[in-house]
Design an enzyme around this catalytic site. Structure first.
Site, PDB file in Angstrom:
ATOM      1  N   ASP A 169      -9.600   3.585   7.727  1.00  0.00           N
ATOM      2  CA  ASP A 169      -9.466   4.829   6.956  1.00  0.00           C
ATOM      3  C   ASP A 169     -10.379   5.906   7.534  1.00  0.00           C
ATOM      4  O   ASP A 169      -9.981   7.064   7.689  1.00  0.00           O
ATOM      5  CB  ASP A 169      -9.864   4.614   5.494  1.00  0.00           C
ATOM      6  CG  ASP A 169      -8.881   3.741   4.738  1.00  0.00           C
ATOM      7  OD1 ASP A 169      -7.734   3.608   5.189  1.00  0.00           O
ATOM      8  OD2 ASP A 169      -9.288   3.186   3.708  1.00  0.00           O
TER       9      ASP A 169
ATOM     10  N   GLU B 246       0.836  -1.191   0.000  1.00  0.00           N
ATOM     11  CA  GLU B 246       0.000   0.000   0.000  1.00  0.00           C
ATOM     12  C   GLU B 246       0.873   1.245   0.000  1.00  0.00           C
ATOM     13  O   GLU B 246       1.838   1.337   0.742  1.00  0.00           O
ATOM     14  CB  GLU B 246      -0.882  -0.038   1.253  1.00  0.00           C
ATOM     15  CG  GLU B 246      -2.038   0.928   1.215  1.00  0.00           C
ATOM     16  CD  GLU B 246      -3.030   0.675   2.356  1.00  0.00           C
ATOM     17  OE1 GLU B 246      -3.396   1.656   3.012  1.00  0.00           O
ATOM     18  OE2 GLU B 246      -3.392  -0.494   2.591  1.00  0.00           O
TER      19      GLU B 246
ATOM     20  N   HIS C 134      -5.310   1.157  -2.450  1.00  0.00           N
ATOM     21  CA  HIS C 134      -5.916  -0.109  -2.054  1.00  0.00           C
ATOM     22  C   HIS C 134      -5.532  -1.140  -3.107  1.00  0.00           C
ATOM     23  O   HIS C 134      -6.136  -1.188  -4.179  1.00  0.00           O
ATOM     24  CB  HIS C 134      -7.437   0.025  -1.967  1.00  0.00           C
ATOM     25  CG  HIS C 134      -7.921   0.644  -0.696  1.00  0.00           C
ATOM     26  ND1 HIS C 134      -9.247   0.875  -0.431  1.00  0.00           N
ATOM     27  CD2 HIS C 134      -7.236   1.056   0.399  1.00  0.00           C
ATOM     28  CE1 HIS C 134      -9.364   1.423   0.782  1.00  0.00           C
ATOM     29  NE2 HIS C 134      -8.147   1.544   1.294  1.00  0.00           N
TER      30      HIS C 134
HETATM   31 ZN   LIG Z   1      -7.536   2.336   3.006  1.00  0.00          ZN
END
Ligand SMILES: [Zn+2]
Length: 166
Positions: A104, A35, A93
């Site tokens: 988040d 990520e 993502h």
């Molecule tokens: Zn996220």
């Protein structure tokens, strides 16, 4: 003024520079399957030749100390310099789901623009959200960014330099 109040200020965000968005998408793809995460910073529109008040997102600051893995990217808050003003955040993502996770949503409370970029990282594979996690429109603005080569190439030395200026 607390750390996060100093970190995030509220100003009208007119949009994101196209070049900056493309950079974020390319970085997300390069970071896959991990990520990608960074903070969004802006430039006054007037400095970019736009006759508008407000800010255009032109920078992405990827913090040193970011721990990236395929599940989540978290930033050690102790490494965030106090005086770096961010408008929000961007992260990817790798699973391609363009909606905020519960984690988040917790982190979106500060800052007004939060971008999620998803696999397969095509030009339209992103969405912007507000601090409550609701989708919001973010204009993509075609502006010439000054100094674009060194712009995104942040190092710890640059950050130290910036802190000295403040
Ligand atoms: Zn996220």
């Amino acid at each position: 003024m607390g750390l996060f109040d100093a970190l995030f200020r509220s100003s009208e965000v007119l949009g994101i520079a196209e070049e900056t968005l493309e950079f974020a998408i390319e970085s997300s793809e390069a970071t896959h399957p991990n990520e990608y995460m960074g903070f969004l910073r802006g430039t006054e529109a007037s400095e970019l030749g736009l006759e508008r008040d407000g800010l255009v997102i032109t920078d992405i600051l990827v913090m040193p100390g970011t721990e990236a893995n395929s599940v989540s990217a978290t930033v050690k808050t102790s490494t965030i310099p106090n005086d770096v003003k961010a408008l929000g955040s961007v992260h990817s993502h790798p699973n391609g789901v363009l909606r905020p996770s519960p984690a988040d949503l917790e982190s979106f409370g500060r800052g007004s623009v939060h971008i999620i970029i998803g696999a397969p990282y095509r030009y339209r594979d992103w969405k912007a959200f507000d601090s409550s996690g609701q989708p919001q429109t973010l204009n993509v603005i075609d502006v010439d960014l000054p100094d674009s080569e060194s712009f995104f190439d942040f190092t710890q030395a640059d950050i130290d330099e910036e802190l000295r200026e403040w």
